[in-house]
Design an enzyme around this catalytic site. Structure first.
Site, short mmCIF file in Angstrom:
data_model
loop_
_atom_site.label_atom_id
_atom_site.label_comp_id
_atom_site.label_asym_id
_atom_site.label_seq_id
_atom_site.Cartn_x
_atom_site.Cartn_y
_atom_site.Cartn_z
N ALA A 135 0.85 -1.19 0.00
CA ALA A 135 0.00 0.00 0.00
C ALA A 135 0.88 1.24 0.00
CB ALA A 135 -0.93 -0.01 1.21
N MET A 136 1.17 1.75 -1.21
CA MET A 136 1.99 2.96 -1.35
C MET A 136 1.13 4.17 -1.69
SD MET A 136 5.33 1.97 -3.61
CE MET A 136 6.03 0.34 -3.63
N GLU A 164 -1.44 7.11 -2.46
CA GLU A 164 -2.57 7.77 -1.80
C GLU A 164 -3.28 8.68 -2.79
OE1 GLU A 164 -0.48 7.80 2.63
OE2 GLU A 164 -1.17 9.68 1.73
N GLY A 184 0.19 10.17 -5.82
CA GLY A 184 0.69 9.61 -7.06
C GLY A 184 2.11 9.12 -6.91
N SER A 185 3.01 9.59 -7.80
CA SER A 185 4.41 9.16 -7.77
C SER A 185 5.22 9.85 -6.67
CB SER A 185 5.08 9.43 -9.12
OG SER A 185 4.47 8.67 -10.15
N GLU A 229 10.53 -3.81 -9.18
CA GLU A 229 9.16 -3.56 -9.63
C GLU A 229 9.16 -3.01 -11.05
OE1 GLU A 229 5.25 -0.84 -8.46
OE2 GLU A 229 6.89 -1.07 -7.03
N GLN A 286 0.48 -5.99 -48.50
CA GLN A 286 1.80 -5.53 -48.10
C GLN A 286 1.77 -4.74 -46.80
OE1 GLN A 286 3.93 -2.22 -50.15
NE2 GLN A 286 5.41 -3.82 -50.74
#
Length: 387
Positions: free
Chosen positions: A132-133, A135, A139-140, A252, A289
């Protein structure tokens, strides 16, 4: 999904033992994963029993030592399972989080007691893991999380919320990124593990409606004065969370990159099969083609991507994967995934827009790859700092 489209080459790290493991994983996916995609998408989660089946088959926690329930192997085994999931046209199983991401945090930073308590259960599928990172407002930007863990005696009292949590419905074990010192910035972050089933103060929020990956259980999580034993802190002291995250995020990002190239490969295989069968103006569309040129470009791009990912997996196997290379792998592979899947969908014409076709599911699933694990814009910034 065997195919003669791509060369039957093996990476240097894929020896006979790894290759046999790949065939074992492929057979498992064909039997236990591919047939259930529609039902899982409708239920918005996989069957709980899938995890114990994967554990019994030896497909979980392949890097964890044998004495702790795993296979005691290298990162390539994790990559193989993820690749075979993609080649089986899976869009539901949150394998990367449950096996590739969560267990190594415990293996690297946990006490002996923590390892003995949790890792065998994660490896067997008795427990499903989540981290759980994210919120709603961060975001990042992980340094700005607001979830707090206040020490009271031999417990932490946790308050806050998380969103976009993969395996949010089925998770038994959640690693929570929180602030043990709200004024400490990144130095005030800690990782605390919670066994959440029937835990007072823990609440699973709504299942989130996503563009794609409808069978992957993604939810909001809430912590309201949730009490967790102080011994569940990962690391020797508080304030190590940010550094633990930074040290593990490369894994990750690499597994996301591996997923991107494998998903692109699966899309090309699907598009080629369709182009051989679909007729227009009295002949298969592969005879045109333009169709051949598009598939030729996609084949070359996927093969180049496979070589890049194999190089990065070798680095991970040798414990030499650096943050910039992992960021490049994630950035390049997921950008390329989006491009290749889009080109392949076009070959299907109107049917490519129908969700009953795997190519449509692949198109919808591809978009988030450039977002989670750190947006590709963040990846460019991280790589740019090394120039």
């Amino acid at each position: 999904m065997p195919s003669s489209l791509f060369p039957e080459y093996r990476a240097a790290w894929e020896d006979d033992q790894v290759h046999d493991f790949r065939m074992h994983a492929r057979e498992f996916m064909a039997r236990e994963v591919t047939p259930h995609q529609e039902r899982w998408a409708q239920n918005k989660q996989v069957d709980r029993e899938l995890w114990t089946k994967m554990g019994a088959a030896g497909l979980l926690c392949t890097e964890i030592p044998e004495e702790l329930g795993g296979l005691g192997q290298h990162f390539g085994y994790e990559a193989v399972v993820q690749e075979e999931l993609c080649l089986a046209n899976d869009f539901c199983v949150g394998y990367g989080v449950a096996s590739t991401i969560v267990p190594p945090y415990i293996a690297h930073y946990g006490t002996d007691e923590q390892k003995q308590r949790w890792l065998p259960k994660l490896a067997s599928g008795e427990m499903v893991g989540a981290i759980a990172m994210t919120e709603p407002g961060t975001g990042s930007d992980l340094q700005n999380i607001t979830t707090t863990a206040r020490r009271e005696g031999d417990e932490y009292v946790i308050n806050g919320s998380k969103t976009f949590i993969t395996n949010g419905s089925l998770a038994d074990l959640v690693i929570i990124v929180c602030k043990t010192d709200p004024e400490g910035g990144h130095a005030g972050m800690s990782l605390i593990v919670a066994e959440v089933n029937e835990l007072p103060g823990f609440e699973r929020g709504r299942v989130l409606e996503k563009i794609g990956m409808h069978g992957q259980d993604t939810r909001e999580l809430f912590f309201n004065d949730m009490r967790v034993p102080a011994e569940n802190l990962l690391g020797t002291e508080e304030g190590q969370g940010f550094y633990q995250l930074m040290n593990q995020l490369g894994r990750e990002r690499l597994i996301i990159g591996v997923t991107g190239v494998a998903a692109a490969e699966a899309a090309v295989i699907e598009a080629l099969a369709y182009a051989r069968e679909r007729e227009a103006f009295g002949k298969p569309i592969l005879k045109f083609q333009n169709t051949r040129f598009v598939l030729a470009e996609c084949k070359a791009e996927v093969l180049a991507g496979k070589a890049f990912m194999d190089y990065c997996v070798q680095l991970a196997k040798d414990d030499k994967l650096d943050a910039a290379t992992a960021s490049m792998a994630k950035m390049w592979a997921t950008d390329k995934q989006g491009e290749v899947v889009d080109k392949c969908l076009q070959i299907f014409g109107g049917y490519g827009y129908m969700m009953e076709y795997p190519i449509a599911k692949a198109y919808a699933a591809a978009r988030v790859q450039r977002i989670y694990g750190g947006t590709n814009e963040i990846m460019k910034e991280l790589v740019g700092r090394t120039l």
